[in-house]
Design an enzyme around this catalytic site. Structure first.
Site, PDB file in Angstrom:
ATOM      1  N   GLY A  31     -10.246   4.783  -7.594  1.00 62.03           N
ATOM      2  CA  GLY A  31      -9.693   5.590  -6.017  1.00 62.03           C
ATOM      3  C   GLY A  31      -8.685   6.061  -7.090  1.00 62.03           C
ATOM      4  O   GLY A  31      -8.781   6.055  -7.841  1.00 62.03           O
ATOM      5  N   GLU A  54      -5.679   5.282  -6.990  1.00 64.89           N
ATOM      6  CA  GLU A  54      -4.147   4.717  -7.743  1.00 64.89           C
ATOM      7  C   GLU A  54      -5.033   3.447  -8.747  1.00 64.89           C
ATOM      8  O   GLU A  54      -4.150   3.668  -8.989  1.00 64.89           O
ATOM      9  CB  GLU A  54      -3.954   4.285  -6.190  1.00 64.89           C
ATOM     10  CG  GLU A  54      -1.838   4.181  -6.310  1.00 64.89           C
ATOM     11  CD  GLU A  54      -2.112   3.003  -5.506  1.00 64.89           C
ATOM     12  OE1 GLU A  54      -2.662   2.613  -3.923  1.00 64.89           O
ATOM     13  OE2 GLU A  54      -0.749   2.763  -5.300  1.00 64.89           O
ATOM     14  N   ASP A  91      -0.878   2.441   5.542  1.00 61.62           N
ATOM     15  CA  ASP A  91      -2.006   3.196   4.496  1.00 61.62           C
ATOM     16  C   ASP A  91      -3.004   2.740   5.856  1.00 61.62           C
ATOM     17  O   ASP A  91      -3.879   2.802   5.006  1.00 61.62           O
ATOM     18  CB  ASP A  91      -1.993   2.533   3.659  1.00 61.62           C
ATOM     19  CG  ASP A  91      -3.141   3.770   3.261  1.00 61.62           C
ATOM     20  OD1 ASP A  91      -3.808   4.862   3.876  1.00 61.62           O
ATOM     21  OD2 ASP A  91      -3.582   3.730   1.389  1.00 61.62           O
TER      22      ASP A  91
END
Lengths: 217, 330
Positions: free
Chosen positions: A10, A12, A124
């Site tokens: 991903g 992050e 998020d």
């Protein structure tokens, strides 16, 4: 540690499929970011790792399905948790019939309502962070979450969901959002009113946002 | 119509009054601007609009002269109809309406944010980039999907440029503050922890500004400037990275006044190389507010028949980027 296989890279973090004491598990490692100052980078990754581990467990105690945390390594920014072997909600939304869409998003709204009632905001909320699995909706990725019962933090949480729907599922976003709000209101009751008012206020902030399409000569 | 058309664009959303002329072949023939610089503090909307009214005539005739054209050569007049400061927008709109009436040519309202994107697409020849638009008034991560520019991330409070400008003024740095802040940061060594606030794909700068301003009298200016810029740009880079991973666009376009920052360019090109995306920056003269970008976007809209009669040519200070249909992208 058992053998690891990269299953997702991903923005992050990297996710590896692994084995933890005989259980199928996923290891999430927050990777170093070359674009950030090194001191800032280790602070951001470390605090998000411990934050996420804590909130995953606390959310489950509030009745929100989340992966079970097996171990945390704050120094290496790693969490080992149970593996939910299913694609995210994002992949299903566009093919849903209107009833299925309404039911799903009303359940998402209930889930967020339970989280907020318990004093947690996720930070998020997107359809990539919800995984439908064995009849339940799992919520993942708590790295940006926090303990908060502020109207503002709750409002931002709902605002993020709304915008995620608008940018990723623009064809069904208003129907999905209405069902989401219905579910949220069902759990939050009167507490939802100031939050939803704030959601509109957040949209209208200094970002040149218009709710009423006000025009000036 | 086969002959070349010339569009005149008026920009007046904030401190800049600009007039630019674009040709239907995609050339910016001239781009003249006059910037209002407040004696102290930030932009005073009324004073800025008075500045615009005073400079309009000279700016427009300057742009025509530089392009080697006369008003009669102009096929349409485009203007920034929002978002922006009401008094400034109204001044620009009045000027544009007058030109359109005198020349008896179509009037084209243009969304200022879309103009920043379209000028970037024009000069970089990148058809479908992820856009990072950072300026004094806007902080937006956007990409095209389904007929509109969708907003993937934005600021929850003040804009990046606003945060940096205000902090620079707090330090007593003269206008323009950001380049001087960057110079100070180049001499910084120690990182001072400051609020790094990312919520989903959104960022927040107000806490960062408050904290940095409070520390101003207690810390080394170099260290503090370095830390402020690292945190502020790090947040943009992070949400840009999330958006590029999510949208899988092959390129990133940096536009808006803060696009001039070398430090921000470095951070974003890092993000791009991690995701095998091409990195583009709008050149400095077209990065900040200017009339050329309004003229070019006006041409794109004119082709689609998106003109407006003078009597209903409203401005909209809160005109959202994602409310606007962009049929030329279909």
């Amino acid at each position: 540690m058992a053998e690891m296989r990269l299953i997702k890279k991903g923005a992050e973090a990297e996710l590896y499929l692994t084995d933890w004491m005989g259980l199928k598990a996923v290891l999430k490692r927050r990777i170093k970011k070359g674009y950030r100052n090194p001191d800032l980078d280790s602070y951001v990754r470390g605090s998000r790792t411990s934050n996420e581990a804590k909130l995953l467990s606390e959310a489950r105690r509030l009745g929100v399905p989340t992966p079970v945390v097996y171990s945390v390594d704050k120094r290496n920014c790693e969490i080992v948790m149970s593996y939910i072997d299913a694609p995210p909600l994002k992949r299903f939304v566009d093919g849903m019939d209107p009833e299925g869409l309404a039911l799903t998003f009303s359940r998402v709204g209930e889930m967020v309502g339970r989280l907020h009632r318990g004093g947690i905001v996720h930070g998020d909320l997107t359809t990539s962070n919800i995984i439908p699995y064995s009849g339940l909706l799992y919520l993942i990725d708590f790295g940006l979450g926090e303990h908060s019962s502020d109207i503002e933090s709750r409002g931002v949480d709902i605002h993020l969901m709304r915008r995620a729907l608008e940018s990723s599922h623009h064809e069904v976003s208003s129907e999905a959002y209405l069902s989401f709000i219905e579910g949220y209101r069902g759990v939050m009751g009167d507490l939802s009113d100031p939050v939803l008012r704030r959601v509109d206020a957040i949209r209208r902030r200094g970002r040149y946002v218009d709710v009423n399409h006000r025009k000036e000569a | 119509m086969n002959s070349v058309q010339y569009i005149l664009g008026i920009e007046s959303t904030a401190h800049t009054f600009g007039c630019g002329i674009a040709s239907s072949e995609g050339k910016i023939l001239s781009n003249v601007k006059s910037e209002y610089v407040p004696a102290s503090g930030g932009i005073h909307p009324r004073e800025a609009s008075q500045h615009h009214a005073a400079k309009a005539a000279a700016t427009i005739s300057g742009a025509l002269k530089e392009a080697g054209l006369r008003l009669n050569d102009i096929a349409a007049v485009a203007f920034s109809a929002g978002p922006g400061l009401g008094p400034c927008l109204r001044t620009g709109a009045t000027v544009a309406r007058t030109l359109s009436l005198v020349r008896k040519c179509p009037l084209v309202p243009v969304n200022h944010c879309i103009a920043h994107i379209e000028i970037g697409r024009l000069v970089t020849c990148e058809d479908d980039p992820l856009v990072v638009y950072v300026s004094g008034g806007n902080t937006i991560i956007s990409a095209y999907a389904g007929g509109r520019y969708r907003v993937f991330g934005e600021t929850l409070d003040i804009a990046l440029g606003n945060c940096l400008d205000t902090f620079a003024r707090h330090l007593g740095l003269p206008h323009p503050g950001v380049p001087k802040l960057e110079q100070l940061a180049d001499g910084g060594k120690k990182f001072i922890p400051l609020p790094y606030v990312v919520k989903g794909q959104d960022v927040s700068y107000s806490g960062l500004l408050t904290m940095a301003s409070r520390l101003a009298s207690k810390c080394d200016m170099g260290d503090l400037s370095l830390s402020l810029l690292e945190v502020a740009y790090g947040m943009v880079a992070e949400v840009a990275e999330r958006a590029i991973a999510h949208t899988e666009k092959g390129a990133l376009l940096l536009t808006g006044g803060v696009a001039r920052s070398k430090r921000l360019q470095r951070a974003l090109s890092f993000v791009c190389s991690d995701h095998s995306a091409r990195f583009h920056v709008v050149p400095p003269d077209l990065a900040g507010d200017n009339g050329g970008m309004i003229a070019w976007t006006g041409y794109l809209a004119l082709k689609e028949g998106l003109t407006v009669p003078v009597e209903s040519s409203y401005v909209n200070p809160n005109w959202r980027l994602d409310e606007v249909e962009v049929p030329w992208r279909r």
